[in-house]
Design a protein around this motif. Structure first.
Motif, PDB file in Angstrom:
ATOM      1  N   ASP A   1     -14.131  -7.182  78.161  1.00  0.00           N
ATOM      2  CA  ASP A   1     -13.028  -7.300  79.113  1.00  0.00           C
ATOM      3  C   ASP A   1     -13.099  -6.242  80.200  1.00  0.00           C
ATOM      4  OD1 ASP A   1     -12.043  -9.437  77.750  1.00  0.00           O
ATOM      5  OD2 ASP A   1     -10.642  -8.258  76.537  1.00  0.00           O
ATOM      6  N   THR A   2     -13.749  -5.127  79.904  1.00  0.00           N
ATOM      7  CA  THR A   2     -13.849  -4.041  80.885  1.00  0.00           C
ATOM      8  C   THR A   2     -15.097  -4.139  81.762  1.00  0.00           C
ATOM      9  OG1 THR A   2     -14.960  -2.638  79.246  1.00  0.00           O
ATOM     10  CG2 THR A   2     -12.552  -2.468  79.413  1.00  0.00           C
ATOM     11  N   GLY A   3     -15.897  -5.216  81.584  1.00  0.00           N
ATOM     12  CA  GLY A   3     -17.062  -5.432  82.445  1.00  0.00           C
ATOM     13  C   GLY A   3     -18.368  -4.873  81.914  1.00  0.00           C
ATOM     14  N   LEU A   4     -18.393  -4.380  80.674  1.00  0.00           N
ATOM     15  CA  LEU A   4     -19.628  -3.884  80.080  1.00  0.00           C
ATOM     16  C   LEU A   4     -20.450  -5.074  79.580  1.00  0.00           C
ATOM     17  CD1 LEU A   4     -21.299  -1.410  79.053  1.00  0.00           C
ATOM     18  CD2 LEU A   4     -20.078  -1.683  76.874  1.00  0.00           C
ATOM     19  N   ALA A   5     -21.667  -5.223  80.094  1.00  0.00           N
ATOM     20  CA  ALA A   5     -22.548  -6.311  79.675  1.00  0.00           C
ATOM     21  C   ALA A   5     -23.387  -5.876  78.484  1.00  0.00           C
ATOM     22  CB  ALA A   5     -23.446  -6.737  80.832  1.00  0.00           C
ATOM     23  N   PHE A   6     -23.682  -6.825  77.601  1.00  0.00           N
ATOM     24  CA  PHE A   6     -24.502  -6.517  76.437  1.00  0.00           C
ATOM     25  C   PHE A   6     -25.311  -7.755  76.080  1.00  0.00           C
ATOM     26  CE2 PHE A   6     -20.368  -7.992  75.047  1.00  0.00           C
ATOM     27  CZ  PHE A   6     -20.663  -8.962  74.095  1.00  0.00           C
TER      28      PHE A   6
ATOM     29  N   GLY B   1     -12.090  -8.100  72.145  1.00  0.00           N
ATOM     30  CA  GLY B   1     -12.382  -7.645  73.503  1.00  0.00           C
ATOM     31  C   GLY B   1     -13.545  -8.349  74.151  1.00  0.00           C
ATOM     32  N   ALA B   2     -14.222  -9.251  73.468  1.00  0.00           N
ATOM     33  CA  ALA B   2     -15.348  -9.941  74.070  1.00  0.00           C
ATOM     34  C   ALA B   2     -14.836 -11.014  75.021  1.00  0.00           C
ATOM     35  CB  ALA B   2     -16.218 -10.582  72.986  1.00  0.00           C
ATOM     36  N   ALA B   3     -15.175 -10.849  76.312  1.00  0.00           N
ATOM     37  CA  ALA B   3     -14.678 -11.787  77.309  1.00  0.00           C
ATOM     38  C   ALA B   3     -15.448 -13.093  77.256  1.00  0.00           C
ATOM     39  CB  ALA B   3     -14.787 -11.153  78.691  1.00  0.00           C
ATOM     40  N   ALA B   4     -16.752 -13.037  76.991  1.00  0.00           N
ATOM     41  CA  ALA B   4     -17.572 -14.241  76.949  1.00  0.00           C
ATOM     42  C   ALA B   4     -18.856 -13.924  76.218  1.00  0.00           C
ATOM     43  CB  ALA B   4     -17.876 -14.726  78.368  1.00  0.00           C
ATOM     44  N   ALA B   5     -19.444 -14.930  75.596  1.00  0.00           N
ATOM     45  CA  ALA B   5     -20.726 -14.754  74.918  1.00  0.00           C
ATOM     46  C   ALA B   5     -21.524 -16.028  75.056  1.00  0.00           C
ATOM     47  CB  ALA B   5     -20.517 -14.399  73.456  1.00  0.00           C
TER      48      ALA B   5
ATOM     49  N   THR C   1     -31.911  -0.123  76.834  1.00  0.00           N
ATOM     50  CA  THR C   1     -32.574  -1.145  76.035  1.00  0.00           C
ATOM     51  C   THR C   1     -33.269  -0.492  74.853  1.00  0.00           C
ATOM     52  OG1 THR C   1     -33.011  -2.460  78.027  1.00  0.00           O
ATOM     53  CG2 THR C   1     -34.253  -3.033  76.061  1.00  0.00           C
ATOM     54  N   LEU C   2     -33.159  -1.115  73.669  1.00  0.00           N
ATOM     55  CA  LEU C   2     -33.829  -0.605  72.474  1.00  0.00           C
ATOM     56  C   LEU C   2     -34.545  -1.761  71.785  1.00  0.00           C
ATOM     57  CD1 LEU C   2     -34.417   1.571  70.339  1.00  0.00           C
ATOM     58  CD2 LEU C   2     -32.238   0.969  69.257  1.00  0.00           C
ATOM     59  N   GLY C   3     -35.826  -1.541  71.447  1.00  0.00           N
ATOM     60  CA  GLY C   3     -36.575  -2.561  70.725  1.00  0.00           C
ATOM     61  C   GLY C   3     -37.980  -2.707  71.266  1.00  0.00           C
TER      62      GLY C   3
ATOM     63  N   SER D   1     -25.428  -2.690  79.537  1.00  0.00           N
ATOM     64  CA  SER D   1     -25.563  -2.269  80.934  1.00  0.00           C
ATOM     65  C   SER D   1     -24.195  -2.221  81.588  1.00  0.00           C
ATOM     66  CB  SER D   1     -26.482  -3.213  81.714  1.00  0.00           C
ATOM     67  OG  SER D   1     -25.900  -4.494  81.852  1.00  0.00           O
ATOM     68  N   GLY D   2     -24.141  -1.420  82.617  1.00  0.00           N
ATOM     69  CA  GLY D   2     -22.911  -1.262  83.387  1.00  0.00           C
ATOM     70  C   GLY D   2     -23.194  -0.422  84.612  1.00  0.00           C
TER      71      GLY D   2
END
Length: 335
Positions: free
Chosen positions: A63-68, A16-20, A103-105, A96-97
């Motif tokens: 693919d659903t537009g969730l950024a990480f 499901g990863a659209a791009a990295a 954010t964690l860290g 994010s979405g």
């Protein structure tokens, strides 16, 4: 900047990863500096200074537009033999979405996130920020594992954060403190050609960090802070910063800060002043004081391409050991 697009089988394995993408950035500093330790060490003569860091910025989108994404940094200080080997920070991971961003860290808590710092510009040994009396509004109290949620709507942005006690105080016989909870809000607007920014933050909890100031258990702590920034089209920027700490059994404290900067073409000149006031005398920067103040000045000239000529001067005004100064001159490089 070097961009490395990873299309390996390892990345493709994420369904499901659209791009990295992984971006590697770097910075370096070189020059000379002179410091008397600001009461924390012996005086020393003018010395060479160089340091480096590598920043890894990773991002992707489903693919659903969730950024990480995630970040990680390696630092090395070439000015001393024991610091030649790179050391990493805790890094961050985020998603994010439409719901906002989580954010964690090793990231700012909500209070620090909301407030604008008074320092501007750069210098190779941080004369704009590293002197008694300065505050960067830092609100990390344990192991820098801060969880922050933020959401923007129009000219407003809000955030909430939590940091847990890491338990390190147990080895010294201290109690475990409560979670540190933070809230923050920011507002940006323009008025008469002046860009204005307002920040308000609050934090509460118990922290064993302040046991060294005389408490025998984690202190109840309530902190409230505010900042105002103003920038004009002709290059003038001003920042006001105020933070009040109700410290329970330890000495309450209040911070005031002001920063001014002027930028024209490639030239930036900035100065900031800060003062801490304590209800009781405490040990601060190895001095027993009931207040401490100082100031920093930086001058930058942007050569373009990521290179900046940078000079800095910092002064400790009021601790017991008297006026102490530090300066540096050199070049900051970004890649």
């Amino acid at each position: 900047m070097k961009k490395i697009l990873l299309a390996s089988t390892a990345l493709c394995a994420f369904a499901g990863a659209a791009a990295a993408e992984v971006t590697v950035k770097g910075t370096a500093e070189m020059g000379v500096t002179s410091a008397d330790g600001f009461g924390r060490g012996p005086e020393h003569t003018t010395q060479f200074h160089n340091s480096y860091n590598l920043n890894f910025v990773m991002s992707g989108e489903t693919d659903t537009g969730l950024a990480f994404g995630a970040t990680y940094r390696l630092d090395a200080d070439g000015s001393s033999e024991e610091n030649q080997d790179p050391a990493g920070d805790n890094g961050t991971a985020w998603i994010s979405g439409a719901f906002g961003k989580l954010t964690l860290g090793d990231t700012d808590g909500a209070l620090d996130w909301a407030l604008t710092e008074t320092a501007m510009g750069t210098s190779i040994t941080d004369e704009g920020t590293s002197w008694p009396g300065y505050s960067g509004n830092s609100d990390g109290y344990y192991d820098d594992q801060v969880l922050r949620y933020e959401y923007s709507f129009g000219d407003f942005a809000v955030a909430a954060s939590m940091e847990q006690d890491d338990g390190n105080g147990e080895a010294a016989g201290y109690e475990i403190g409560d979670e540190m909870i933070g809230l923050g809000i920011k507002y940006a607007t323009s008025l008469g050609g002046v860009d204005l920014g307002f920040g308000l933050g609050y934090q509460t909890g118990q922290s064993s960090k302040f046991i060294s100031l005389g408490a025998t258990a984690p202190d109840d702590m309530d902190v409230i802070g505010a900042s105002i920034s103003a920038s004009t089209a002709f290059g003038l920027t001003a920042v006001l910063n105020y933070v009040d700490y109700d410290m329970g059994d330890s000495s309450d404290r209040t911070y005031y800060g002001i920063g001014l900067g002027y930028e024209t073409g490639a030239l930036l000149v900035a100065a900031n002043y800060g003062k801490w006031e304590f209800d009781d005398e405490i040990t601060y920067w190895d001095n027993v004081v009931d207040e401490a103040d100082g100031f920093g000045v930086v001058v930058n000239y942007d050569l373009g391409g990521g290179a900046i000529l940078a000079a800095g001067w910092a002064s400790d005004v009021s601790t017991e050991r008297g006026d102490q100064d530090r300066w540096s001159i050199g070049m900051n490089m970004s890649f």
